[in-house]
Design a protein around this motif. Structure first.
Motif, short mmCIF file in Angstrom:
data_model
loop_
_atom_site.label_atom_id
_atom_site.label_comp_id
_atom_site.label_asym_id
_atom_site.label_seq_id
_atom_site.Cartn_x
_atom_site.Cartn_y
_atom_site.Cartn_z
N UNK A 1 0.87 -1.18 -0.12
CA UNK A 1 -0.16 0.17 -0.08
C UNK A 1 0.93 1.28 0.07
N UNK A 2 0.63 2.17 -0.94
CA UNK A 2 1.44 3.25 -0.97
C UNK A 2 0.65 4.61 -0.96
N UNK A 3 1.17 5.73 -0.78
CA UNK A 3 0.62 6.97 -0.98
C UNK A 3 1.05 7.35 -2.29
N UNK A 4 0.41 7.57 -3.59
CA UNK A 4 0.45 7.97 -4.79
C UNK A 4 0.77 9.39 -4.98
N UNK A 5 1.90 9.82 -5.53
CA UNK A 5 1.97 11.41 -5.78
C UNK A 5 2.19 11.68 -7.24
N UNK A 6 0.89 12.08 -7.85
CA UNK A 6 0.65 12.37 -9.08
C UNK A 6 1.10 13.46 -9.80
N UNK A 7 1.79 13.75 -10.73
CA UNK A 7 2.06 14.69 -11.43
C UNK A 7 1.71 14.71 -12.86
#
Length: 319
Positions: free
Chosen positions: A20-26
């Motif tokens: 499980x991750x926290x996704x950082x989208x750009x």
């Protein structure tokens, strides 16, 4: 292990053991070249990690899903658990690991929907075989158990053994490709990989093939069944019952391909868990993946079972 199991807990169809991750989208118009700086169009955060994504996809497909994982004792971990619960995933087997951050992923998406991803495993690297033992001892084993290559190799191997001993169907999404014992591959039913991962596994095993169908057939020498995903072209599968292809359904418009493979894997396992055969499960999963690429993000882009059924009906496809 968190002890949050409710007395009225429903019978679980699928256990997902994974990341499980926290996704950082750009979001960018084009990816930067080496040494180049580009300006983002937009940015946001969301739930990610192959395990979490696949658990959400399976829950959206109608299965009762328990997810076992590790997060950090931080805000990102708390947010991930909240998002999983909101998606209908049972989270009582998620542990908080002190002194370690929740896993994270930096994801860039260009105007065509293509992406690149850099992952920091964080707490995911602490998911050990002993944790798997506690999960099985506390909650038992459902009909289908799924894990992925983002899980430590020793844990993957142990989950495979426990699934086999319990009489559960073990599904392995070997993404990314990691070095695991052949015994874990032999239990996999199916082993799910994309074309690049399939080629890497075959090379490591000294196998060769000229097409995806031949590659899937070759890999049945080390797995009970094999599914190779082919992106927009669908998927090919091989087992002792033969080889077959499931065509991809055209997307209405590609916005973001992030997590499309996880939509396929989670949906396929959900359909296996509720009684579909592999061919029917692949058809459903292909429709789910085609819907996911038309929306931004990973887990938040996944379709409900009603949406997938409508997609198949409009396409004139029977699952």
């Amino acid at each position: 292990m968190n002890e949050r199991l409710a007395p009225a807990d429903p019978e679980v169809d699928l256990l997902v053991v994974g990341s499980v991750n926290e996704d950082h989208f750009t979001f960018v118009q084009t990816f930067p070249r080496p040494g180049e700086t580009v300006t983002a169009i937009a940015a946001r955060r969301g739930l990610g990690g192959k395990g979490a994504n696949q658990a959400v996809a399976a829950a959206r497909a109608g299965a009762i899903v328990r997810f076992a994982a590790k997060v950090g004792a931080d805000g990102a971990g708390a947010s991930a658990i909240e998002a999983l619960r909101a998606a209908g995933v049972i989270t009582d087997a998620i542990d908080e690991e002190s002194g370690c951050a929740t896993g994270s992923a930096s994801i860039a998406v260009d105007a065509s929907g293509e992406n690149w991803v850099i992952v920091d495993a964080g707490a995911n690297s602490r998911l050990a075989w002993s944790d798997a033992d506690r999960i099985f001892d506390a909650y038992g084993a459902p009909s289908v158990i799924l894990t992925q290559g983002e899980t430590p190799a020793a844990t993957v191997a142990h989950v495979a053994r426990r699934a086999h001993d319990a009489g559960s169907r073990f599904v392995l999404n070997l993404a990314p490709v990691i070095d695991i014992p052949n015994e874990a591959l032999q239990i996999s039913d199916p082993l799910i990989v994309n074309e690049h991962e399939a080629a890497a596994v075959a090379t490591a095993l000294g196998l060769s093939a000229d097409s995806p169908s031949e590659l899937a057939t070759a890999l049945t020498s080390v797995a009970r069944s094999v599914v190779i995903t082919l992106g927009a072209a669908g998927a090919v599968s091989a087992s002792d019952e033969g080889v077959w292809n499931v065509a991809g359904l055209p997307a209405d418009g590609v916005v973001d391909t992030t997590g499309a493979g996880d939509a396929f894997v989670g949906s396929l396992c959900a359909r296996l868990a509720v009684g579909d055969d592999l061919r029917a499960a692949m058809t459903w999963a292909s429709a789910a993946a085609s819907l996911s690429v038309g929306r931004p993000g990973a887990a938040e882009s996944y379709a409900t079972s009603d949406e997938v059924e409508r997609r198949l009906l409009l396409a004139g496809v029977s699952a």
